[in-house]
Design a protein around this motif. Sequence first.
Motif, short mmCIF file in Angstrom:
data_model
loop_
_atom_site.label_atom_id
_atom_site.label_comp_id
_atom_site.label_asym_id
_atom_site.label_seq_id
_atom_site.Cartn_x
_atom_site.Cartn_y
_atom_site.Cartn_z
N ASP A 158 -106.86 50.57 -8.98
CA ASP A 158 -105.88 49.60 -9.47
C ASP A 158 -105.49 49.90 -10.92
O ASP A 158 -104.34 49.76 -11.31
CB ASP A 158 -106.46 48.18 -9.37
N ASN A 196 -103.10 52.84 -10.93
CA ASN A 196 -101.76 52.42 -10.52
C ASN A 196 -101.05 51.64 -11.62
O ASN A 196 -99.84 51.78 -11.84
CB ASN A 196 -101.84 51.56 -9.26
N PHE A 197 -101.83 50.79 -12.33
CA PHE A 197 -101.26 50.03 -13.43
C PHE A 197 -100.74 50.95 -14.52
O PHE A 197 -99.62 50.79 -15.02
CB PHE A 197 -102.31 49.07 -13.99
N ARG A 198 -101.54 51.95 -14.92
CA ARG A 198 -101.13 52.87 -15.97
C ARG A 198 -99.90 53.68 -15.53
O ARG A 198 -98.99 53.92 -16.33
CB ARG A 198 -102.28 53.83 -16.32
N LYS A 220 -97.60 52.71 -13.50
CA LYS A 220 -96.44 51.82 -13.55
C LYS A 220 -95.94 51.65 -14.98
O LYS A 220 -94.73 51.64 -15.23
CB LYS A 220 -96.84 50.47 -12.95
N THR A 271 -94.19 54.82 -16.08
CA THR A 271 -92.88 54.92 -15.42
C THR A 271 -91.86 54.04 -16.13
O THR A 271 -90.71 54.42 -16.34
CB THR A 271 -93.00 54.50 -13.95
N GLY A 272 -92.30 52.86 -16.53
CA GLY A 272 -91.40 51.97 -17.26
C GLY A 272 -90.96 52.55 -18.58
O GLY A 272 -89.80 52.44 -18.97
N LYS A 277 -88.33 55.30 -17.82
CA LYS A 277 -87.05 54.78 -17.35
C LYS A 277 -86.27 54.11 -18.47
O LYS A 277 -85.05 54.18 -18.51
CB LYS A 277 -87.28 53.80 -16.21
#
Length: 395
Positions: free
Chosen positions: A2, A5-7, A9, A12-13, A16
């Motif tokens: 988890d 996945n958090f890192r 995300k 990715t932000g 972007k």
Amino acid sequence: MDRVNFRAKVLTGHLKNHHNLAVDLLQAAQCVNYSPPELSEPPSAFNTKALRKLLDGESMDEIDYIFNLMIQSDLFCPRERGGKVFISPDFNKSMEHQREMTMKRINYLRKQGAFDGWLTRKGPDAERSGFTRGIIFGVYDHSLGIKLGVHFFLWGGAIQFMGTKRHQDKWLKPTEAYEIIGCFAMTELGHGSNVRGIETITRYDASTQEFIITTPCESAQKYWIGGAANHATHAVVFSQLKINGVNQGVHAFIAQIRDANGNIRPNVRIADCGHKIGLNGVDNGRIWFDNLRIPRENLLNSVADVSPDGQYWSAIKDPDQRFAAFLAPLLSGRVTIAAGSMNITKIGLAIAVRYSLSRRAFSIGPNEPEVLLLDYPSHQRRLLPLVAKTYVTNL
């Protein structure tokens, strides 16, 4: 998992949103009480335009001309912040993209006439104009400055100062128009600053009136040559000239390395130096010559020449003096590098000073505003002497 996945995300932000800042960077922000110098500092007590006139002198109009060309094209990434237009390249792109953008910017500037007369106009004003333009292109993006500098100052300068009228009449106009793209093949894998030690060999064939350029060993490959990997069509090749078995020392020759369609010519091999930690808009390459034949007239002969029947001639008999005279025109390139360094210093100091007039840290007393970095004597001692030194050096 988890946490992973958090890192992912979060990263990715960041990626972007990196180029889509909705907030005007020259607006005051509530967080950390940020305020840019334009809003927080009082107006200058002196005439900044007069100071700029003193610093830029007769080059001021030339600088404004180039800047105005740049802000008119999206190729230079213009953006308006607080009533001012800023331009800067995007370095967060691939090597291939940066190289492509550098050439697109060159083609745009060419179409706008930014290169007209760079090599063919004569006189002090023309020389100052070319010098100023080269420097300003480098202020925007060092890759653009290097790419143009190799083409105009090194390749074009070699034609101007190492060649004679036959070379200038043939090559300078096409160079200005970018009908040909030049590079400067001096540095080798085994020798850089020690030009006398380069190992590329050129011999003369009197039966065909041609020179034959050869890379005799791996350390003789031309190395780190700006523009060679993708775009250059011609090169000034520095080589040991051997006439009738006698080494006459280093001379320079014009060699075509690609045809008009960009295909590498027979008897020439080129490899890409690849990704670098900077200047990825410049396509540095390696070159080998496998008995490449060039016309006798392609010897740059301002100092020495070879007759059709293979006789070597020079007005300067002493080899040391001849070598010094041969390389003297290259000093302008060193001056350009020094001037470019000065402008990079200005950019770095402008960033540092503006930041120190915006960033605050710690307060003197309870419930008091935090202190600007530049109000700390330690910060002043770091920055202000460098600012003063830069002004004096510029003058």
